[in-house]
Every structure is written in structure tokens, then in C-alpha cells.
Design an enzyme around this catalytic site. Structure first.
Site, PDB file in Angstrom:
ATOM      1  N   LYS A   1      13.475 -15.967  -3.551  1.00  0.00           N
ATOM      2  CA  LYS A   1      14.589 -16.847  -3.215  1.00  0.00           C
ATOM      3  C   LYS A   1      15.228 -16.368  -1.922  1.00  0.00           C
ATOM      4  CE  LYS A   1      15.620 -17.537  -8.116  1.00  0.00           C
ATOM      5  NZ  LYS A   1      16.573 -17.238  -9.192  1.00  0.00           N
TER       6      LYS A   1
ATOM      7  N   ASP B   1      -2.514 -10.791   1.497  1.00  0.00           N
ATOM      8  CA  ASP B   1      -3.926 -10.404   1.432  1.00  0.00           C
ATOM      9  C   ASP B   1      -4.122  -9.048   2.112  1.00  0.00           C
ATOM     10  OD1 ASP B   1      -6.835 -11.703   0.967  1.00  0.00           O
ATOM     11  OD2 ASP B   1      -6.871 -10.504   2.797  1.00  0.00           O
ATOM     12  N   ILE B   2      -4.817  -8.124   1.418  1.00  0.00           N
ATOM     13  CA  ILE B   2      -5.088  -6.806   2.000  1.00  0.00           C
ATOM     14  C   ILE B   2      -6.134  -6.948   3.098  1.00  0.00           C
ATOM     15  CG2 ILE B   2      -5.912  -4.461   1.533  1.00  0.00           C
ATOM     16  CD1 ILE B   2      -4.988  -4.832  -1.368  1.00  0.00           C
TER      17      ILE B   2
ATOM     18  N   ARG C   1      14.082  -8.551  -4.199  1.00  0.00           N
ATOM     19  CA  ARG C   1      15.064  -8.607  -5.273  1.00  0.00           C
ATOM     20  C   ARG C   1      14.405  -8.541  -6.646  1.00  0.00           C
ATOM     21  NH1 ARG C   1      19.076 -13.506  -4.178  1.00  0.00           N
ATOM     22  NH2 ARG C   1      17.750 -14.271  -5.836  1.00  0.00           N
ATOM     23  N   ASP C   2      15.175  -8.087  -7.639  1.00  0.00           N
ATOM     24  CA  ASP C   2      14.644  -7.917  -8.991  1.00  0.00           C
ATOM     25  C   ASP C   2      14.181  -9.233  -9.612  1.00  0.00           C
ATOM     26  OD1 ASP C   2      14.957  -5.209  -9.023  1.00  0.00           O
ATOM     27  OD2 ASP C   2      16.912  -5.235  -9.996  1.00  0.00           O
TER      28      ASP C   2
ATOM     29  N   GLU D   1      -8.170  -9.070  -3.856  1.00  0.00           N
ATOM     30  CA  GLU D   1      -7.178  -8.333  -3.067  1.00  0.00           C
ATOM     31  C   GLU D   1      -5.999  -9.201  -2.660  1.00  0.00           C
ATOM     32  OE1 GLU D   1     -10.177  -9.848   0.025  1.00  0.00           O
ATOM     33  OE2 GLU D   1     -10.106  -9.368  -2.100  1.00  0.00           O
TER      34      GLU D   1
ATOM     35  N   ASN E   1     -13.989  -1.419   0.150  1.00  0.00           N
ATOM     36  CA  ASN E   1     -14.881  -1.398  -1.014  1.00  0.00           C
ATOM     37  C   ASN E   1     -16.264  -0.860  -0.654  1.00  0.00           C
ATOM     38  OD1 ASN E   1     -13.499  -2.127  -3.316  1.00  0.00           O
ATOM     39  ND2 ASN E   1     -13.881  -4.310  -3.113  1.00  0.00           N
TER      40      ASN E   1
ATOM     41  N   ASP F   1      -9.945  -0.516  -6.266  1.00  0.00           N
ATOM     42  CA  ASP F   1      -8.959  -0.824  -7.316  1.00  0.00           C
ATOM     43  C   ASP F   1      -7.699   0.023  -7.153  1.00  0.00           C
ATOM     44  OD1 ASP F   1     -10.614  -2.700  -8.412  1.00  0.00           O
ATOM     45  OD2 ASP F   1     -11.238  -1.488 -10.128  1.00  0.00           O
TER      46      ASP F   1
END
Length: 359
Positions: free
Chosen positions: A267, A216-217, A249-250, A260, A224, A233
Site C-alpha cells: 500500500k 526476479d533474481i 510495512r507489516d 526465482e 544454479n 534454493d
């Protein structure tokens, strides 16, 4: 008679294409693709590989395979010996570089390996099919296989687009519950197999655990209110880009959960590794200089995806850890299980079946 045979062949191809595009789950789609190709062009084996480009290198990993009409995922695939693997990798690299079909006679096997590259909507090679057969397919058959791969790639692009958040390009909330459910079901299945054969090699695979974090930002409402929703945004987009910039990881997954908030599914072998992964996310955001704002921070709560009853329970536990991170001063990572162990969070009481009265 030749016209009738051609019609029957065309109908069969159309029926198989309809079967491929019936599925929405990517793993099921991959298996359906191999099933279709194996029915149309019988093979000794079919292997589908994922191709990911890293600078000038290509990361090649097995997605699914078909041997003796049995189709399964990469986890159950028998390992190739090093010489065969090196030969196959070299041939796939040649197909990627040439952007064309490549065929060769493998040294350790009879017959041919035919390699077909698959392209995404941007014209980049994202997968490679290896068709091992006794006789080299005709140019018409090769074109048919290549055409079916194009249908698969185009359909995959449509599915991917429907699963993406329009603002950030991350996976959207609708796909999250399905992924958590899949993990919980697979864990239950793996656990049952382990109990049946505790010395099996599956024990090592089961050691890799799944962790869910809610990100969470911090103080986003203030951003805002001060700079406007358009700039808000932009902050959301920047945070999303930072999280997908190689910090995890990918094959780990990031979702836009709403507003937000983001959810990360990753993993890790243990709690320490998971904490380090979420800390990297927190740190890469905190150390970035945002236009006008300077520093923006995130708070993270995470939990192991293990034995919960539903996706709602998993997200709820991570949310509780997030609230703790917010209350403790923000810009930090909190682990649900540690908070329970320390007595800062009360774990819900489990209801015994004997305590439930149905009538």
C-alpha cells in the site's frame, strides 16, 4: 430438564464451531467468530484486536468488531476517546504480560470489559478479544470463550500453513489471485460509494492505493548452473528473508510466485512512495553479502492495482515492466505506467462494446 438444556447448549456450541471452521477467508473467519460469540454470550460489544510484538513493545490494531449485533471490519469502527483507548490498551497489555484473562470496569461505560488473549501455534499471543458485557461472565463461560478462541487460533494456523510456500514460508501463488481480486472488487465498491457521496470521509480511505511488483533474481540460471540447485534454493531463501526483514510495512504481502520470482503487494499513497518502497527492496538485496557469491541483485517491475479486468492483467502489466528492467541492465525498478507514458510500452487497446460481434 437440566440434562436436556445442557445437551441443547452443547449442540449449539458445536454448530457454531462448525460455522466458524467453514470459512477459509481470514476476514470472513474473524466476523464468523464474533457472530458465534455474540450468539452464545450476548454482549454490548465484541472487539477482536491483532497483537504484533516489536522488541519489548506491542503493536495493537483492531481487526473486527460487533456492536448491537452488527458485525463489521475495523474501517467502520467508531473511534474511542483517548481516555477510554488508553485504559483499554493498558488492560490488554496486562493480559498479554500475565498471559491470562483480565477483567475490569471501564470508567466511561457501565458493565465489564473482559479481555481474552489468543495464542498461535508457537504459544505467542497474536490476538486479543475484548468482551464488553453488563455482568461479569462466570468462570465456566470465560473458559468456553477462551476455548472457542483456541479453536479459532488452531484453525487459523491450518489455513495459514496451507497458504505458505514450503521453501520460503512466504504466501504461495494460489493465494495471490484471490487477494488481487479482493482488492479490485473493493476498489470498485469504494468508487461507487464515493460517486454517491463525494464529500464523505471514505475519500480519505480510498486515497491509499495498492501496488503490485514482480521481483526476479538476476542471472539466477547462472547461479544454479555454477553452484547447484541446493545453493540456488539457499539464495531464494535468503532473498525472501531480506524482503521480510522490515524493509516494507507489516501489513504488506510477499508471495513466492515460482522459481526465482516473487510478487509484492503493498500500500502506498502515490507512485513516488510506491517506487521508494520497491527501491528499498532492491537496495537491501543488492547491499547484502551472499556467501560465495558476494552480490546478488534483483530486477523489479510494478504497477498500480486499479481498474484492471483481472489478476492476470495486473500481473501481466508488472511483468512487462520487469522485462524492461531486465533489458535496461537489471538491478533496477521500472514502473509500468511511466513506461507507457514514455512510449516504451504500448498499452493494450481497449475494446469498445460496440466493436464486439456476438453472432
Amino acid at each position: 430438564q437440566q440434562i436436556m438444556q445442557h445437551r441443547h447448549s452443547s449442540i449449539r456450541i458445536v454448530d457454531n464451531l462448525a460455522e466458524i471452521t467453514r470459512h477459509h477467508d481470514r476476514q470472513v473467519l474473524e466476523k464468523s467468530l464474533l457472530k458465534t460469540l455474540n450468539e452464545l454470550f450476548p454482549a454490548q460489544s465484541l472487539r477482536l484486536f491483532r497483537i504484533k510484538r516489536h522488541d519489548l513493545m506491542h503493536d495493537i490494531s483492531l481487526l473486527a468488531f460487533c456492536v448491537n449485533d452488527v458485525i463489521s471490519s475495523s474501517e467502520q469502527h467508531p473511534k474511542l476517546n483517548q481516555e477510554t483507548a488508553d485504559e483499554l490498551t493498558a488492560a490488554m497489555t496486562e493480559a498479554i504480560d500475565k498471559e491470562d484473562i483480565v477483567s475490569y470496569r471501564p470508567a466511561e461505560e457501565t458493565g465489564w470489559n473482559v479481555i481474552y488473549p489468543a495464542y498461535d501455534s508457537h504459544g505467542e499471543i497474536f490476538a486479543s478479544l475484548v468482551h464488553h458485557c453488563q455482568e461479569l461472565p462466570s468462570s465456566i463461560d470465560q473458559r468456553l470463550v477462551h476455548g472457542i478462541l483456541r479453536v479459532y487460533a488452531n484453525y487459523l494456523a491450518l489455513i495459514d500453513k496451507s497458504q505458505r510456500d514450503k521453501l520460503t514460508g512466504l504466501y504461495n501463488r494460489e493465494t495471490l489471485d484471490e487477494e488481487i481480486t479482493k482488492i479490485l472488487v473493493n476498489q470498485s465498491s469504494e468508487l461507487n460509494k464515493l460517486m454517491a457521496s463525494p464529500n464523505d470521509s471514505r475519500r480519505r480511505r480510498y486515497a491509499i492505493k495498492h501496488w503490485l511488483g514482480v521481483v526476479d533474481i538476476d542471472k539466477f540460471k547462472t547461479i544454479n548452473d555454477t553452484y547447484g540447485h541446493l545453493y540456488g534454493d539457499e539464495v531464494i531463501i535468503l532473498v525472501a528473508r531480506l524482503m521480510t526483514s522490515g524493509v516494507i510495512r507489516d501489513d504488506d504481502l510477499i508471495y513466492r510466485f515460482g522459481g526465482e520470482e516473487f510478487v509484492v503487494l503493498l500500500k502506498a499513497a502515490n507512485e513516488t512512495d510506491a517506487m521508494q518502497a520497491f527501491e528499498r527492496i532492491r537496495r537491501v538485496v543488492a547491499e547484502h553479502s551472499f556467501p560465495q557469491l558476494g552480490q546478488v541483485t534483483v530486477s523489479i517491475g510494478f504497477v498500480e492495482v486499479s481498474a484492471q479486468l483481472s489478476p492476470t492483467d495486473v500481473i501481466g502489466q508488472a511483468d512487462e515492466a520487469l522485462y524492461s528492467a531486465k533489458n535496461e541492465g537489471r538491478n533496477q525498478v521500472q514502473n509500468y505506467h511511466s513506461l507507457v507514458a514514455e512510449g516504451k510500452i504500448s498499452e493494450p487497446k481497449k475494446i469498445a462494446s460496440s466493436d464486439v460481434e456476438l453472432f
